[in-house]
Design an enzyme around this catalytic site. Structure first.
Site, PDB file in Angstrom:
ATOM      1  CG  ASP A   1      26.704  63.320  -1.492  1.00  0.00           C
ATOM      2  OD1 ASP A   1      27.941  63.232  -1.469  1.00  0.00           O
ATOM      3  OD2 ASP A   1      25.945  62.468  -0.976  1.00  0.00           O
TER       4      ASP A   1
ATOM      5  CD  GLU B   1      13.260  80.159 -11.593  1.00  0.00           C
ATOM      6  OE1 GLU B   1      13.071  80.693 -10.472  1.00  0.00           O
ATOM      7  OE2 GLU B   1      12.729  79.091 -11.931  1.00  0.00           O
TER       8      GLU B   1
HETATM    9  C1  NOJ Z   1      29.969  61.305  -1.238  1.00  0.00           C
HETATM   10  C2  NOJ Z   1      30.512  62.065  -0.072  1.00  0.00           C
HETATM   11  O1  NOJ Z   1      31.593  62.851  -0.496  1.00  0.00           O
HETATM   12  C3  NOJ Z   1      30.880  61.033   0.957  1.00  0.00           C
HETATM   13  O2  NOJ Z   1      31.633  61.610   2.000  1.00  0.00           O
HETATM   14  C4  NOJ Z   1      29.632  60.373   1.447  1.00  0.00           C
HETATM   15  O3  NOJ Z   1      29.975  59.303   2.312  1.00  0.00           O
HETATM   16  C5  NOJ Z   1      28.800  59.802   0.305  1.00  0.00           C
HETATM   17  N1  NOJ Z   1      28.753  60.669  -0.822  1.00  0.00           N
HETATM   18  C6  NOJ Z   1      27.386  59.525   0.735  1.00  0.00           C
HETATM   19  O4  NOJ Z   1      26.689  60.727   0.912  1.00  0.00           O
END
Ligand code: NOJ
Length: 586
Positions: free
Chosen positions: A210, A260
């Site tokens: 993310d 790893e």
């Molecule tokens: C990207 C995620 O896909 C989204 O849903 C989220 O709100 C933001 N990152 C923050 O984590």
């Protein structure tokens, strides 16, 4: 000389499971691990290679689970760790790999570290895991800089000291309940390495990362310019917290960790960056394996834009020996049926706010979405399918405001309805909500209401109709597995790219990943045609006029009916085998 088999992830089709909206086994109106477990046979039959599960960790759900309170557990509303382990084993037994979502940029305000940080004084090690700073102005009442939250407003929130007086500010690039971690702190790095090992040791095959472009912040936290992100293409822009060069060192350490394992674990980056060239930096051979191709997702349904996106993607990935990916939608973007239902090329159509004033033609949107998936699945590399795309679900654009959960709705002062419309629970069967999403006698309705019109779009209804969108996906995925030009099951045995320009240029635009070589074919204006070796071609007609099939073509699959004189009509794609008929591979 024997060559190593091609790694699975280089051409995998990954199905995105937004778990709270996938299948609800316990009847509380929220999808769960047990529901996913029961639906694994559906996914295996669909013909995907892997699933990516959106965050399933304990979370106060301020941002759909991207506010994680404990990275080593499952949210009790979704299930338990033993259930997750059983699901994983069953997925593996049916040939599906499993990717989780790792959220390293920020933690929930309920995470033990953040709670401790609030109790600890300024300058303490507990606060040093986050980005706490004194405020500006004579009394510190102004935020430390001008950074804004992705959901609107300042990216800083002030906390109170132990004596109750206003104290320092902490950084949150997203909601105030999502405090950013300080990735220059070795405790943070060690903790995430341990979290990854925890899941890898359970057998998880990899992570979607993310906000992969957000972990590094410029020293001194200087003000940002007011240009939005990603900025318009052109000169590279140095931004104080997006896509900084310092993030790459973090990913080199992660790659070493993943490598790893005997069956190396993999990563896919969520990185919203300025250009495909910048994206390719995340997938250099000693960094993350793949990255979502948002340039392709955002390309308008116009031959030139799509061709440009494909060419740039192939060139930039080939230059670093990486495998491209292709994606049409996800839980943050508008569903492709609704995006393509609008006039194309007016402006980028990413969120509901971008398109709601453009009149829709949903039949056209579905027709284009069906053509787009054939295009996507014929390209070299991997592909992502967001749950419900295989049913042709549209965005739900008219959810009542009292059910909206996206933090963007509140934080934008009710100007942005947000992303709930692409997160509505899947219709499985029956003629009325909950459409088999929840079991009979469920104690609660689906957490977001499903439109009554979805009775025509259920899995049950479409499974019985080979002409349905589900039927199209199933056939296309089966053909992709079988056909040697599309990276079919055993590939051609070519080894992994070596990371340094293996290919990269010329008309062929080879992806360098051991799959059937890609080359453009001549096509009338407004259409796209390309070949993959051996003996395969994909033709996509984005123009108003019909396109004639090559004389040596045998039709494998079409996204919609051909004309009576066997032409490919507008907004339709076909796969064909080419060459002398007796030699056609299928
Ligand atoms: C990207 C995620 O896909 C989204 O849903 C989220 O709100 C933001 N990152 C923050 O984590």
């Amino acid at each position: 000389m024997t060559r190593a088999p091609r790694p699975w992830w280089r051409s995998a089709v990954v199905y995105q499971v937004y778990i709270r909206s996938f299948a609800d086994a316990d009847g509380d109106g929220v999808g769960d691990v047990a529901g996913l477990r029961r639906r694994l046979p559906y996914l295996a039959e669909l013909g995907v290679d892997a699933i990516w599960i959106n965050p399933w960790y304990p979370s106060p759900l301020r941002d759909g689970g991207y506010d994680v309170a404990d990275y080593r557990a499952i949210d009790p509303s979704l299930g338990t760790l033993p259930e997750a382990q059983a699901m994983l084993n069953e997925a593996h037994a049916s040939g599906l790999r499993v990717l989780l979502d790792l959220v390293p940029n920020h933690v929930s305000d309920q995470h033990a570290w953040f709670r401790r940080a609030l109790e600890a004084p300024p300058g303490s090690p507990a606060r040093a895991r986050f980005i706490f700073r004194p405020g500006c102005g004579p009394t510190g009442a102004e935020p430390p800089n001008n950074w804004t939250s992705n959901f609107g407003g300042s990216a800083w929130t002030r906390v109170a000291d132990a004596d109750g007086r206003p104290g320092e500010w902490y950084l949150h690039l997203f909601a105030p309940e999502q405090s950013d971690l300080d990735w220059t702190n070795s405790e943070v790095r060690d903790e995430f390495a341990a979290i990854m090992r925890f899941w890898f040791d359970l057998g998880i095959d990899g992570f979607r990362i993310d906000v992969a472009h957000g972990l590094a912040k410029a020293e001194g936290l200087p003000d940002a310019s007011t240009v939005g992100w990603p900025p318009p293409a052109g000169e590279p822009v140095e931004h104080p917290h997006w896509d900084r060069d310092e993030v790459h060192e973090i990913y080199r350490a992660w790659r070493a960790l993943a490598d790893e394992y005997e069956d190396p674990r993999v990563f896919v980056a969520e990185a919203w960056v300025q250009s495909p060239e910048r994206l390719a930096r995340y997938v250099r051979s000693d960094e993350l394996h793949t990255a979502f191709n948002f340039d392709f997702l955002l390309a308008p349904w116009q031959a030139q834009s799509i061709r440009r996106s494909i060419e740039t993607t192939l060139r930039t990935h080939s230059a670093v020996g990486a495998s491209p990916t292709w994606v049409l939608s996800n839980h943050d973007t508008i569903r492709e049926v609704s995006r393509y239902a609008r006039r194309q090329g007016v402006r980028p159509l990413r969120t509901l706010g971008d398109l709601v004033d453009l009149p829709p033609d949903f039949a056209l949107g579905l027709r284009r979405a069906r053509a787009a998936v054939l295009l996507m699945l014929a390209l070299p590399g991997g592909a992502y399918v967001y749950q419900g795309a295989e049913l042709g679900l549209p965005e739900v654009e008219d959810l009542p405001v009292d059910v909206l959960r996206d933090p963007g709705w509140e934080l934008s002062d009710h100007t942005e309805r947000g992303r709930d419309g692409c997160r509505v629970p899947i219709p499985w069967s029956g003629s009325a909500p909950p459409f088999g999403f929840s079991p009979p006698g469920a104690s609660a309705p689906p957490w977001l209401p499903q439109p009554a019109a979805w009775s025509d779009l259920t899995v049950e209804r479409q499974a019985a109709d080979p002409g349905s969108t589900l039927g199209l996906y199933r056939r296309a995925l089966a053909l992709r597995r079988e056909h040697p030009a599309l990276g079919g099951a055993d590939g051609d045995g070519e080894g992994e790219g070596d990371g340094e320009g293996d290919g990269g240029g010329g008309e062929a635009d080879a992806a360098g990943d051991g799959e059937g070589e890609f080359s453009w074919l001549p096509a009338p204006a407004g259409a796209l045609a390309f070949a993959r070796e051996p003996g395969f071609a994909c033709i996509v007609n984005l123009s108003a006029d019909g396109v004639t099939l090559p004389s040596d073509a045998t039709l494998l699959i079409a996204s919609g009916p051909l004309t009576d004189d066997a032409q490919v009509p507008h907004d339709t794609a076909v796969w064909v085998t080419t060459g002398p008929r007796e030699e056609t591979p299928i």
